[in-house]
Design a protein around this motif. Sequence first.
Motif, mmCIF file in Angstrom:
data_model
loop_
_atom_site.group_PDB
_atom_site.id
_atom_site.type_symbol
_atom_site.label_atom_id
_atom_site.label_comp_id
_atom_site.label_asym_id
_atom_site.label_seq_id
_atom_site.Cartn_x
_atom_site.Cartn_y
_atom_site.Cartn_z
ATOM 1 N N GLU A 172 -2.237 5.234 -17.621
ATOM 2 C CA GLU A 172 -0.876 5.564 -17.217
ATOM 3 C C GLU A 172 -0.571 7.043 -17.418
ATOM 4 N N HIS A 173 0.333 7.555 -16.590
ATOM 5 C CA HIS A 173 0.865 8.885 -16.834
ATOM 6 C C HIS A 173 1.609 8.857 -18.163
ATOM 7 N N LEU A 224 2.101 5.189 -4.442
ATOM 8 C CA LEU A 224 1.863 4.346 -3.278
ATOM 9 C C LEU A 224 3.192 3.706 -2.886
ATOM 10 N N VAL A 225 3.470 3.668 -1.592
ATOM 11 C CA VAL A 225 4.711 3.079 -1.078
ATOM 12 C C VAL A 225 4.338 1.947 -0.126
ATOM 13 N N MET A 226 4.772 0.737 -0.449
ATOM 14 C CA MET A 226 4.443 -0.395 0.411
ATOM 15 C C MET A 226 5.302 -0.373 1.679
ATOM 16 N N GLY A 227 4.626 -0.384 2.822
ATOM 17 C CA GLY A 227 5.325 -0.489 4.102
ATOM 18 C C GLY A 227 5.289 -1.931 4.565
ATOM 19 N N THR A 228 6.160 -2.737 3.982
ATOM 20 C CA THR A 228 6.062 -4.194 4.190
ATOM 21 C C THR A 228 6.431 -4.617 5.620
ATOM 22 N N ASN A 229 7.335 -3.901 6.276
ATOM 23 C CA ASN A 229 7.666 -4.274 7.660
ATOM 24 C C ASN A 229 6.450 -4.128 8.564
ATOM 25 N N ASP A 230 5.749 -3.009 8.434
ATOM 26 C CA ASP A 230 4.561 -2.809 9.262
ATOM 27 C C ASP A 230 3.460 -3.802 8.903
ATOM 28 N N LEU A 231 3.324 -4.107 7.620
ATOM 29 C CA LEU A 231 2.309 -5.091 7.216
ATOM 30 C C LEU A 231 2.590 -6.460 7.835
ATOM 31 N N VAL A 232 3.846 -6.884 7.785
ATOM 32 C CA VAL A 232 4.208 -8.176 8.393
ATOM 33 C C VAL A 232 3.862 -8.174 9.877
ATOM 34 N N LYS A 233 4.182 -7.075 10.561
ATOM 35 C CA LYS A 233 3.892 -6.968 11.993
ATOM 36 C C LYS A 233 2.384 -7.030 12.249
ATOM 37 N N GLU A 234 1.623 -6.245 11.483
ATOM 38 C CA GLU A 234 0.164 -6.187 11.676
ATOM 39 C C GLU A 234 -0.500 -7.536 11.385
ATOM 40 N N ALA A 272 2.100 5.591 -9.636
ATOM 41 C CA ALA A 272 3.266 4.729 -9.423
ATOM 42 C C ALA A 272 3.126 3.963 -8.110
ATOM 43 N N ILE A 273 3.888 2.871 -7.995
ATOM 44 C CA ILE A 273 3.885 2.079 -6.767
ATOM 45 C C ILE A 273 5.269 1.497 -6.521
ATOM 46 N N LEU A 274 5.723 1.619 -5.283
ATOM 47 C CA LEU A 274 7.065 1.179 -4.886
ATOM 48 C C LEU A 274 6.977 0.010 -3.923
ATOM 49 N N ASP A 275 7.837 -0.966 -4.131
ATOM 50 C CA ASP A 275 7.928 -2.128 -3.257
ATOM 51 C C ASP A 275 8.577 -1.726 -1.929
ATOM 52 N N GLY A 276 8.371 -2.566 -0.912
ATOM 53 C CA GLY A 276 8.923 -2.295 0.415
ATOM 54 C C GLY A 276 10.414 -2.576 0.513
ATOM 55 N N VAL A 277 10.955 -2.377 1.697
ATOM 56 C CA VAL A 277 12.401 -2.499 1.920
ATOM 57 C C VAL A 277 12.788 -3.954 2.186
ATOM 58 N N GLY A 304 9.879 -8.190 -7.188
ATOM 59 C CA GLY A 304 9.153 -6.923 -7.265
ATOM 60 C C GLY A 304 8.989 -6.446 -8.697
ATOM 61 N N ARG A 305 10.048 -6.579 -9.478
ATOM 62 C CA ARG A 305 9.979 -6.199 -10.895
ATOM 63 C C ARG A 305 8.978 -7.077 -11.644
ATOM 64 N N ASP A 306 9.048 -8.391 -11.380
ATOM 65 C CA ASP A 306 8.155 -9.314 -12.078
ATOM 66 C C ASP A 306 6.688 -9.065 -11.706
ATOM 67 N N PHE A 307 6.438 -8.655 -10.460
ATOM 68 C CA PHE A 307 5.079 -8.315 -10.052
ATOM 69 C C PHE A 307 4.574 -7.082 -10.803
ATOM 70 N N GLY A 308 5.479 -6.151 -11.114
ATOM 71 C CA GLY A 308 5.071 -4.936 -11.809
ATOM 72 C C GLY A 308 5.366 -3.646 -11.074
ATOM 73 N N PHE A 309 6.084 -3.716 -9.948
ATOM 74 C CA PHE A 309 6.428 -2.488 -9.220
ATOM 75 C C PHE A 309 7.324 -1.589 -10.062
ATOM 76 N N ASP A 310 7.220 -0.290 -9.835
ATOM 77 C CA ASP A 310 8.060 0.687 -10.543
ATOM 78 C C ASP A 310 9.481 0.708 -9.991
ATOM 79 N N GLY A 311 9.635 0.317 -8.741
ATOM 80 C CA GLY A 311 10.944 0.326 -8.104
ATOM 81 C C GLY A 311 10.803 -0.157 -6.679
ATOM 82 N N LYS A 312 11.871 0.049 -5.902
ATOM 83 C CA LYS A 312 11.904 -0.500 -4.541
ATOM 84 C C LYS A 312 12.465 0.544 -3.582
#
Length: 290
Positions: A3-4, A151-161, A190-195, A212-220
């Motif tokens: 960790e940082h 890392l920033v999760m792009g969940t909309n694009d992932l769902v589409k793909e 760090a890693i951020l959850d999608g929108v 997202g918090r329970d998974f371990g993401f730093d934020g959203k």
Amino acid sequence: MGEHTAYTPRRSVLYMPSSNERALEKAKALAVDALILDLEDAVAPDAKESARENACAAAASGDYGKREVTIRVNGIGTQWHDADLAAAAAAGPDGIVVPKVGSADEVRSLVAALESSGAPERTKLWAMIETPEAIFNVREIAAASPRLAVLVMGTNDLVKELRADHVPGRGPLVTALQLSLLAARESGIAILDGVYNDVKDAEGFAAECVQGRDFGFDGKTLIHPGQVEVCNATFAPSDEAVAEARGILEAWEAGAGSGVVTHNGRMIENLHVEIAERVLATHDVIVARR
């Protein structure tokens, strides 16, 4: 690896269309931890250049206080990408967010481009993970450069793909989210959850923040200022968690050298102490920002 040392709060990270000057002004008063001044999806093709100027001026202004200010450029291979990256690098924001990063080689090329454009050391790379290719490569992406901070999760694009659906609980995305989390934690970034898309569904949004918090993401990442308050509260340690952490540390210090230490009937080990220390460090930084 690991960790940082310093915790940077990124509980709430709001996308703002850089073509909207009123929105950029309003963002100066929002209780967000970070802003993504968007040149990509939220900006029409004929507004790309003026949005670029607005975002760079905002990032260089120093008017956003303790909020991290980042700029999301248009993706690699688009007609705007090179000019976006060069202008953003010169403006020196806290981060430059790049959509659809698919490989470690792309990370290294982006870092080289930032450096050749004169980006200051403080300007980090944030990589969006939003394709099947990125998920299969995410471990290498996360470890590709010390300049990559988030890392920033792009969940909309992932769902589409994936040709999946947006469903409560996000079953279709769980594998991708967890692989990305594993990669981020291994590399100490760090890693951020999608929108969350339905800004009127407060209950669904709150549930997804908790997940997202329970998974371990730093934020959203967020798309509406109305989502900020719930997000900040969810991704900050609760009063109960802070009290528990303090109790664990007090019990540990009181029982030093005795072999077995307990708190509230539970055996305490080194790992519990490390978790408690992280909870308190996070809490202290968040309180200091108020």
